[in-house]
Design a protein around this motif. Structure first.
Motif, PDB file in Angstrom:
ATOM      1  N   LEU A  23      -2.752   1.882   2.951  1.00  0.00           N
ATOM      2  CA  LEU A  23      -3.044   0.846   1.956  1.00  0.00           C
ATOM      3  C   LEU A  23      -2.854  -0.539   2.570  1.00  0.00           C
ATOM      4  O   LEU A  23      -3.574  -1.479   2.225  1.00  0.00           O
ATOM      5  CB  LEU A  23      -2.145   1.040   0.722  1.00  0.00           C
ATOM      6  CG  LEU A  23      -2.399   0.154  -0.490  1.00  0.00           C
ATOM      7  CD1 LEU A  23      -3.840   0.247  -0.963  1.00  0.00           C
ATOM      8  CD2 LEU A  23      -1.465   0.530  -1.639  1.00  0.00           C
ATOM      9  N   GLY A  24      -1.893  -0.635   3.492  1.00  0.00           N
ATOM     10  CA  GLY A  24      -1.695  -1.903   4.200  1.00  0.00           C
ATOM     11  C   GLY A  24      -2.949  -2.295   4.955  1.00  0.00           C
ATOM     12  O   GLY A  24      -3.412  -3.442   4.864  1.00  0.00           O
ATOM     13  N   HIS A  26      -6.005  -1.281   4.361  1.00  0.00           N
ATOM     14  CA  HIS A  26      -7.044  -1.564   3.368  1.00  0.00           C
ATOM     15  C   HIS A  26      -6.861  -2.972   2.792  1.00  0.00           C
ATOM     16  O   HIS A  26      -7.830  -3.736   2.697  1.00  0.00           O
ATOM     17  CB  HIS A  26      -6.970  -0.513   2.255  1.00  0.00           C
ATOM     18  CG  HIS A  26      -8.013  -0.661   1.196  1.00  0.00           C
ATOM     19  ND1 HIS A  26      -9.354  -0.414   1.419  1.00  0.00           N
ATOM     20  CD2 HIS A  26      -7.920  -1.042  -0.107  1.00  0.00           C
ATOM     21  CE1 HIS A  26     -10.031  -0.636   0.302  1.00  0.00           C
ATOM     22  NE2 HIS A  26      -9.189  -1.019  -0.634  1.00  0.00           N
ATOM     23  N   MET A  27      -5.636  -3.318   2.442  1.00  0.00           N
ATOM     24  CA  MET A  27      -5.374  -4.633   1.846  1.00  0.00           C
ATOM     25  C   MET A  27      -5.603  -5.756   2.852  1.00  0.00           C
ATOM     26  O   MET A  27      -6.162  -6.801   2.502  1.00  0.00           O
ATOM     27  CB  MET A  27      -3.938  -4.696   1.310  1.00  0.00           C
ATOM     28  CG  MET A  27      -3.748  -3.936   0.028  1.00  0.00           C
ATOM     29  SD  MET A  27      -4.677  -4.705  -1.330  1.00  0.00           S
ATOM     30  CE  MET A  27      -4.107  -3.764  -2.725  1.00  0.00           C
TER      31      MET A  27
END
Lengths: 129, 147
Positions: A23-24, A26-27
């Motif tokens: 998610l890191g 992706h963000m």
């Protein structure tokens, strides 16, 4: 905690650690792009949600695998957390079973749909070339 | 044999706000759950919204136009803030759970050491990191305006 719950909880923690990375990435790719200029995630320049960038990511097999892994870990982590919160409300045994099964079924359906979307997006992007 | 009255020892939603003597970690506990539920709700919607890329470019662009504007930009930033907090606080919780931040168990010898005092500096570090990510996101969302 039963051994089965211990196993599920351990996976919840491990999935969380994996998600910090997935998610890191992706963000950072989607929302910190102007600050860090991650060109490999947005090869066409401009906004990450411009169709040219979306199609470029969708075509890359590595991105498809990334999306499917991300989807699986995120659904497991999120839905298991939701299940724990709901079971803390002291439902009856029957309701607890209903919650657990309902969340499992929802997770499988969402995973199947998201996986289809990641694979179909690759075909759509390749066809648009 | 007299019947033993059992207490479920689960406070449910009430335990989120009245869990006993409060420390900063207790607020983080509640915030971790609230942000987790918010992120999950957004994530499920996100799966359906982003699936439009699988159909056609036209549908994708129409959908993105439908979720643009100040309301959605601020909403998306709130999700980003929730992510920054949840990820870094969750990392702290996982490292504590795995014993990385607390060290090996020791024999309790007076004066006793509180494990909370061992953990608290890591909490402060993680919250500073979360604040840095939130600020970086704010710059990217509202100043660099790459969206």
């Amino acid at each position: 905690m039963s051994s089965n719950n211990t196993r599920l909880w351990t996976w919840h923690v491990l999935a969380g650690l994996i998600l910090v990375v997935l998610l890191g990435l992706h963000m950072f790719g989607m929302h910190l792009n102007d600050l860090f200029h991650l060109e490999s995630l947005n090869p066409e320049g401009g906004s990450p949600i411009d169709w040219a960038n979306v199609a470029a990511r969708a075509q890359a097999i590595g991105q498809v695998v990334f999306y499917i892994l991300f989807l699986g870990f995120a659904l497991y982590h999120g839905l298991y957390g939701l299940r724990n919160i709901l079971l803390e409300l002291n439902p009856s045994e029957g309701m607890a079973k209903f919650i657990s099964r309902g969340i499992l079924i929802a997770g499988v359906i969402l995973f199947a749909f998201g996986t289809w979307a990641a694979i179909a997006a690759r075909s759509t992007a390749l066809a648009a070339l | 044999m007299p019947e033993i009255k059992q207490y479920p020892n689960k406070l449910g939603l009430k335990g989120w706000v009245v869990g006993g003597k409060w420390g900063p970690e207790r607020y983080l506990y509640t915030l971790h759950r609230v942000t987790g539920l918010g992120i999950l709700l957004y994530f499920v919607m996100h799966i359906f919204v982003t699936a439009t890329r699988s159909i056609s470019q036209e549908l994708w662009e129409r959908t993105m136009a439908g979720v643009s504007g100040t309301f959605f930009l601020v909403g998306e930033y709130l999700v980003f803030v929730a992510f920054a907090f949840h990820a870094l606080n969750g990392l702290r919780l996982a490292l504590i759970e795995l014993g990385v931040l607390t060290g090996p168990a020791e024999e309790p010898i007076y004066p006793y050491k509180s494990s909370l005092n061992v953990q608290r500096p890591y909490m402060v570090v993680m919250m500073i990191l979360a604040a840095a990510v939130v600020l970086a996101g704010g710059y990217d969302f509202f100043i660099a305006t790459g969206h």
